[in-house]
Design a protein around this motif. Structure first.
Motif, PDB file in Angstrom:
ATOM      1  N   ASP A   1       0.808  -1.223   0.000  1.00 48.63           N
ATOM      2  CA  ASP A   1       0.000   0.000   0.000  1.00 48.63           C
ATOM      3  C   ASP A   1       0.837   1.268   0.000  1.00 48.63           C
ATOM      4  O   ASP A   1       0.291   2.374  -0.079  1.00 48.63           O
ATOM      5  CB  ASP A   1      -0.911   0.007   1.234  1.00 48.63           C
ATOM      6  N   GLY A   2       2.144   1.142   0.087  1.00 48.08           N
ATOM      7  CA  GLY A   2       3.012   2.321   0.124  1.00 48.08           C
ATOM      8  C   GLY A   2       2.996   3.089  -1.182  1.00 48.08           C
ATOM      9  O   GLY A   2       2.712   2.532  -2.242  1.00 48.08           O
ATOM     10  N   PRO A   3       3.324   4.378  -1.148  1.00 41.22           N
ATOM     11  CA  PRO A   3       3.249   5.221  -2.353  1.00 41.22           C
ATOM     12  C   PRO A   3       4.208   4.794  -3.454  1.00 41.22           C
ATOM     13  O   PRO A   3       3.976   5.102  -4.625  1.00 41.22           O
ATOM     14  CB  PRO A   3       3.593   6.624  -1.828  1.00 41.22           C
ATOM     15  N   ASN A   4       5.278   4.106  -3.112  1.00 44.95           N
ATOM     16  CA  ASN A   4       6.245   3.677  -4.122  1.00 44.95           C
ATOM     17  C   ASN A   4       6.286   2.158  -4.296  1.00 44.95           C
ATOM     18  O   ASN A   4       7.261   1.614  -4.823  1.00 44.95           O
ATOM     19  CB  ASN A   4       7.643   4.192  -3.745  1.00 44.95           C
ATOM     20  N   GLU A   5       5.222   1.486  -3.884  1.00 45.42           N
ATOM     21  CA  GLU A   5       5.169   0.032  -4.003  1.00 45.42           C
ATOM     22  C   GLU A   5       4.340  -0.425  -5.199  1.00 45.42           C
ATOM     23  O   GLU A   5       3.915  -1.569  -5.254  1.00 45.42           O
ATOM     24  CB  GLU A   5       4.611  -0.573  -2.710  1.00 45.42           C
ATOM     25  N   ALA A   6       4.137   0.476  -6.141  1.00 44.65           N
ATOM     26  CA  ALA A   6       3.425   0.140  -7.377  1.00 44.65           C
ATOM     27  C   ALA A   6       3.979   1.006  -8.494  1.00 44.65           C
ATOM     28  O   ALA A   6       4.525   2.084  -8.260  1.00 44.65           O
ATOM     29  CB  ALA A   6       1.924   0.360  -7.221  1.00 44.65           C
TER      30      ALA A   6
ATOM     31  N   SER B   1       6.074   1.878 -12.311  1.00 40.87           N
ATOM     32  CA  SER B   1       7.324   1.636 -13.032  1.00 40.87           C
ATOM     33  C   SER B   1       8.274   2.818 -12.930  1.00 40.87           C
ATOM     34  O   SER B   1       9.002   3.131 -13.873  1.00 40.87           O
ATOM     35  CB  SER B   1       7.018   1.346 -14.511  1.00 40.87           C
ATOM     36  N   SER B   2       8.286   3.483 -11.790  1.00 39.74           N
ATOM     37  CA  SER B   2       9.212   4.592 -11.591  1.00 39.74           C
ATOM     38  C   SER B   2      10.648   4.077 -11.558  1.00 39.74           C
ATOM     39  O   SER B   2      10.900   2.883 -11.330  1.00 39.74           O
ATOM     40  CB  SER B   2       8.907   5.316 -10.288  1.00 39.74           C
ATOM     41  N   ARG B   3      11.600   4.988 -11.729  1.00 38.97           N
ATOM     42  CA  ARG B   3      13.006   4.601 -11.639  1.00 38.97           C
ATOM     43  C   ARG B   3      13.295   3.995 -10.260  1.00 38.97           C
ATOM     44  O   ARG B   3      13.979   2.970 -10.140  1.00 38.97           O
ATOM     45  CB  ARG B   3      13.905   5.812 -11.893  1.00 38.97           C
ATOM     46  N   HIS B   4      12.750   4.620  -9.236  1.00 32.43           N
ATOM     47  CA  HIS B   4      12.924   4.125  -7.867  1.00 32.43           C
ATOM     48  C   HIS B   4      12.435   2.685  -7.744  1.00 32.43           C
ATOM     49  O   HIS B   4      13.130   1.833  -7.186  1.00 32.43           O
ATOM     50  CB  HIS B   4      12.152   5.031  -6.902  1.00 32.43           C
ATOM     51  N   ARG B   5      11.246   2.431  -8.252  1.00 26.78           N
ATOM     52  CA  ARG B   5      10.644   1.095  -8.117  1.00 26.78           C
ATOM     53  C   ARG B   5      11.382   0.062  -8.953  1.00 26.78           C
ATOM     54  O   ARG B   5      11.640  -1.065  -8.492  1.00 26.78           O
ATOM     55  CB  ARG B   5       9.175   1.160  -8.545  1.00 26.78           C
TER      56      ARG B   5
END
Length: 344
Positions: free
Chosen positions: A94-99, A101-105
């Protein structure tokens, strides 16, 4: 086993590949697919390799990484004998960066997948869904870096629409970044939507189809027929709700045709349904899944023979549905057909 080129690349893949969604199954969907532990998974991998099935597909979202972990354990000591395909982008939490295709993810996600799989590279890395919140340039430049770093060798997509694929290909072409060569798609005798846009796109742009759920979410296993209740122990009620609906009468018409051809050929209904897919344009590999050795060996019987032209035509007719605009009714009119004939 027949080997085919994956889209517009130099990579050869087996006509049948194995889907590891049944490994380590947990949760409301994947537990119904299968719950193979490492020992059973290793046995299934053994059978696949003996038959020439050298491509294994999974995803980080399958049982929250457990599928990748079990597959990694099952292939220990023979990584160089096979190809690994995995996918990423769907939510893992549910985290903001857990979905997405960002560079971070993508960078963190690929590193995590490599660790779970016990390898230093992914042969085919696919985006599991289009991320409308991340610029295409960010996605593709990150994939370029992952390829340059040697962590990923080929890239592809899954569950993208035609315009999403084409936009990505155009951006990749502009900047000299890796182009997608694989498109993992739902395609079956009871789900032929792939043919309307994505198949012509794949033929034109060099994307090879890797077909998932080729038996229509369990509808084409040979256990479901007109006037017969769903057999006890069937998981269709649990799994089919996750896929597109299929009207009962349409399903029964397709199964009737499959049964008729089964009597002629001595092949099973699943083998015929899989063989039909192997004759379709742009299909590089059909992903088969199995909860046990019996299912796997039956699915492997889909290769080494070919349906006749008449049998293919009967299956085509039984499974045909009215295409949406602009494909219908114009494709049926002579003037339009002269400009853009259908592929199948």
């Amino acid at each position: 086993m027949e080997y085919r080129t994956l889209g517009k690349s130099g990579l050869k893949v087996p006509a049948l590949s194995f889907g590891a969604g049944t490994f380590g199954g947990s949760g409301p969907l994947f537990s119904h697919w299968g719950t193979s532990d490492v020992a059973e998974a290793r046995r299934l991998v053994d059978i696949c390799l003996e038959a020439g099935v050298t491509l294994f597909d999974t995803a980080d979202v399958y049982s929250n990484g457990a599928s990748e972990e079990v597959l990694g354990e099952a292939i220990k000591g023979r990584r160089n004998e096979l190809l690994l395909s995995t996918k990423m982008s769907l939510p893992l939490g549910d985290g903001p960066n857990e979905a997405g295709s960002s560079r971070h993810r993508l960078i963190a996600g690929v590193d995590a997948a490599l660790k779970r799989l016990g390898t230093d590279h992914i042969d085919i890395f696919q985006l599991h869904a289009f991320d409308a919140f991340t610029p295409v340039e960010e996605v593709l430049s990150t994939l370029d870096q992952l390829v340059r770093d040697g962590k990923v060798r080929y890239v592809g997509v899954s569950n993208f629409s035609g315009w999403q694929v084409m936009k990505s290909l155009a951006v990749a072409e502009k900047h000299g970044w890796p182009r997608y060569v694989a498109n993992q798609v739902y395609y079956s005798l009871v789900g032929r939507d792939y043919e309307w846009d994505l198949m012509p796109l794949g033929a034109d742009q060099g994307l090879g189809a890797m077909v998932w759920s080729p038996l229509g979410w369990g509808r084409l296993t040979g256990k479901i027929r007109r006037g017969t209740p769903i057999p006890e122990g069937s998981r269709l009620h649990e799994t089919a709700s996750f896929g597109p609906p299929v009207p009962d009468e349409h399903l029964y018409t397709v199964v009737d045709a499959l049964d008729g051809i089964a009597e002629e050929t001595g092949k099973t209904v699943p083998q015929i349904a899989l063989n039909w897919l192997l004759q379709r344009p742009t299909v590089s590999s059909v992903i088969i899944g199995a909860r046990n050795e019996t299912q796997l060996r039956d699915n492997l019987g889909a290769v080494g023979w070919t349906l006749t032209g008449d049998q293919i035509a009967r299956l085509d007719a039984a499974s045909a549905v009215t295409a949406p605009y602009p494909h219908f009714p114009y494709r049926r009119q002579e003037g339009f057909a002269r400009l853009d004939p259908p592929m199948v």
